[in-house]
Write a protein that holds these residues in place. Structure first.
Motif, PDB file in Angstrom:
ATOM      1  N   GLN A 123       0.815  -1.227   0.000  1.00 31.48           N
ATOM      2  CA  GLN A 123       0.000   0.000   0.000  1.00 31.48           C
ATOM      3  C   GLN A 123       0.833   1.253   0.000  1.00 31.48           C
ATOM      4  O   GLN A 123       0.332   2.317  -0.367  1.00 31.48           O
ATOM      5  CB  GLN A 123      -1.034  -0.020   1.130  1.00 31.48           C
ATOM      6  CG  GLN A 123      -0.478  -0.052   2.535  1.00 31.48           C
ATOM      7  CD  GLN A 123      -1.611  -0.220   3.553  1.00 31.48           C
ATOM      8  OE1 GLN A 123      -2.681  -0.756   3.246  1.00 31.48           O
ATOM      9  NE2 GLN A 123      -1.394   0.230   4.773  1.00 31.48           N
ATOM     10  N   THR A 124       2.099   1.161   0.397  1.00 30.30           N
ATOM     11  CA  THR A 124       2.954   2.352   0.416  1.00 30.30           C
ATOM     12  C   THR A 124       4.345   1.992  -0.101  1.00 30.30           C
ATOM     13  O   THR A 124       4.781   0.841   0.009  1.00 30.30           O
ATOM     14  CB  THR A 124       3.131   2.914   1.851  1.00 30.30           C
ATOM     15  OG1 THR A 124       3.816   1.926   2.637  1.00 30.30           O
ATOM     16  CG2 THR A 124       1.802   3.257   2.503  1.00 30.30           C
ATOM     17  N   ALA A 131      -7.852  -1.668  -2.430  1.00 33.67           N
ATOM     18  CA  ALA A 131      -8.111  -0.757  -3.537  1.00 33.67           C
ATOM     19  C   ALA A 131      -8.411  -1.597  -4.781  1.00 33.67           C
ATOM     20  O   ALA A 131      -8.184  -2.809  -4.794  1.00 33.67           O
ATOM     21  CB  ALA A 131      -6.893   0.129  -3.760  1.00 33.67           C
ATOM     22  N   ARG A 180      -5.014  -4.186  -4.310  1.00 33.38           N
ATOM     23  CA  ARG A 180      -3.918  -3.627  -3.509  1.00 33.38           C
ATOM     24  C   ARG A 180      -4.425  -3.265  -2.112  1.00 33.38           C
ATOM     25  O   ARG A 180      -5.468  -2.608  -1.992  1.00 33.38           O
ATOM     26  CB  ARG A 180      -3.349  -2.374  -4.192  1.00 33.38           C
ATOM     27  CG  ARG A 180      -2.144  -1.795  -3.449  1.00 33.38           C
ATOM     28  CD  ARG A 180      -1.592  -0.530  -4.124  1.00 33.38           C
ATOM     29  NE  ARG A 180      -1.197  -0.738  -5.496  1.00 33.38           N
ATOM     30  CZ  ARG A 180      -0.097  -1.371  -5.888  1.00 33.38           C
ATOM     31  NH1 ARG A 180       0.724  -1.865  -4.977  1.00 33.38           N
ATOM     32  NH2 ARG A 180       0.167  -1.520  -7.166  1.00 33.38           N
ATOM     33  N   GLN A 187      -5.143  -1.178   1.104  1.00 37.24           N
ATOM     34  CA  GLN A 187      -5.177   0.278   1.278  1.00 37.24           C
ATOM     35  C   GLN A 187      -5.501   0.605   2.723  1.00 37.24           C
ATOM     36  O   GLN A 187      -6.255  -0.115   3.381  1.00 37.24           O
ATOM     37  CB  GLN A 187      -6.169   0.944   0.315  1.00 37.24           C
ATOM     38  CG  GLN A 187      -7.634   0.653   0.561  1.00 37.24           C
ATOM     39  CD  GLN A 187      -8.549   1.404  -0.421  1.00 37.24           C
ATOM     40  OE1 GLN A 187      -8.103   2.261  -1.186  1.00 37.24           O
ATOM     41  NE2 GLN A 187      -9.832   1.101  -0.389  1.00 37.24           N
TER      42      GLN A 187
END
Lengths: 161, 161
Positions: A130-131, B95, B99, B101
């Motif tokens: 996510q990051t 997401a 993905r 999130q």
């Protein structure tokens, strides 16, 4: 059925891509049979004493890994897509049954298999984060090396089947 | 295809269950057509000026809601299961494209539709949370009342189709 190969986001995803000389059917079998997965999933000297697989969207994918010192890492995620011998998707962000679950460095994994002309497999293992921070942390933990060593173990096992 | 109705966990899930006098086909259409969903999704005086739907596992489900004061709430989640006229599952924990999130009070939603003998629908909307605290917070925000008011709007709209 066929799938569209995943397009990597280099800021958020890490990927291991290799060609191996065992066919997609055996790679799939090694990924989806608990008694096989426990033999290759953790790069040695780590071990995988336990594995649970309910191979359907929403089903459990649980592995227990053990370090040489005996520390155990027990994680249960949830399958999202199951396309036999082609594509397997699961996530650590959802517990079995799709319930959101907390956890550091959540990721979704995609395994893509494509047959090669010589009877082997073009193998891709992708981890989506996510990051960028999570992505870097996972990379720094040795994702490529660890998943690569495990893949060597998978191939060696598949050749005995 | 048919599905097994979801078994509620009262500590972690909240549910709206009702019988409505429009058939599953129209309820499904209202849930999966952006130009219809924008007309009923937010309980008045809230509005839903925008909606995006890619109706497949991994596809986007995005809604933009607007308060009477003009504050907007823009959220995009991901469909997990799409079983036409029977069962729709999506989550805010992923997401589009699966993905992970971040997000407060992540939940997975299940909409279950079953035909009734009189031509209506037995309707269930379930929100699954990761903690009892999240579950209580969502309930205290008025999940049952809000989703119930929105369902009234959905039924009124469906009767015009």
């Amino acid at each position: 059925m066929t799938f569209t190969p995943y397009t990597l986001d280099p800021d958020l995803d890490i990927q291991l891509e290799r060609e191996v000389d065992v066919p997609p059917a055996l790679v799939w079998k090694a990924w989806t049979t608990p008694d096989l997965l426990t033999q290759w999933f953790a790069p040695k000297p780590y071990e995988t004493p336990h594995c649970e697989i309910d191979l359907r969207p929403g089903g459990i994918f649980r592995t227990v890994m053990r370090s040489p010192e005996g520390e155990e890492f027990d994680g249960a995620g949830c399958y999202l897509e199951v396309l036999p011998e082609e594509r397997l998707v699961w996530t650590s962000a959802l517990a079995p049954g799709y319930r959101p679950q907390p956890g550091e460095m959540a990721f979704t994994a995609i395994i893509e298999l494509q047959p090669t002309a010589s009877g082997g497999t073009r193998y891709r293992a992708i981890a989506m984060h996510q990051t960028p921070e999570d992505n870097k942390k996972h990379a720094d933990m040795g994702f490529i090396e660890g998943w690569g060593a495990a893949l060597d173990q998978l191939v060696a096992l598949a050749k005995t089947l």
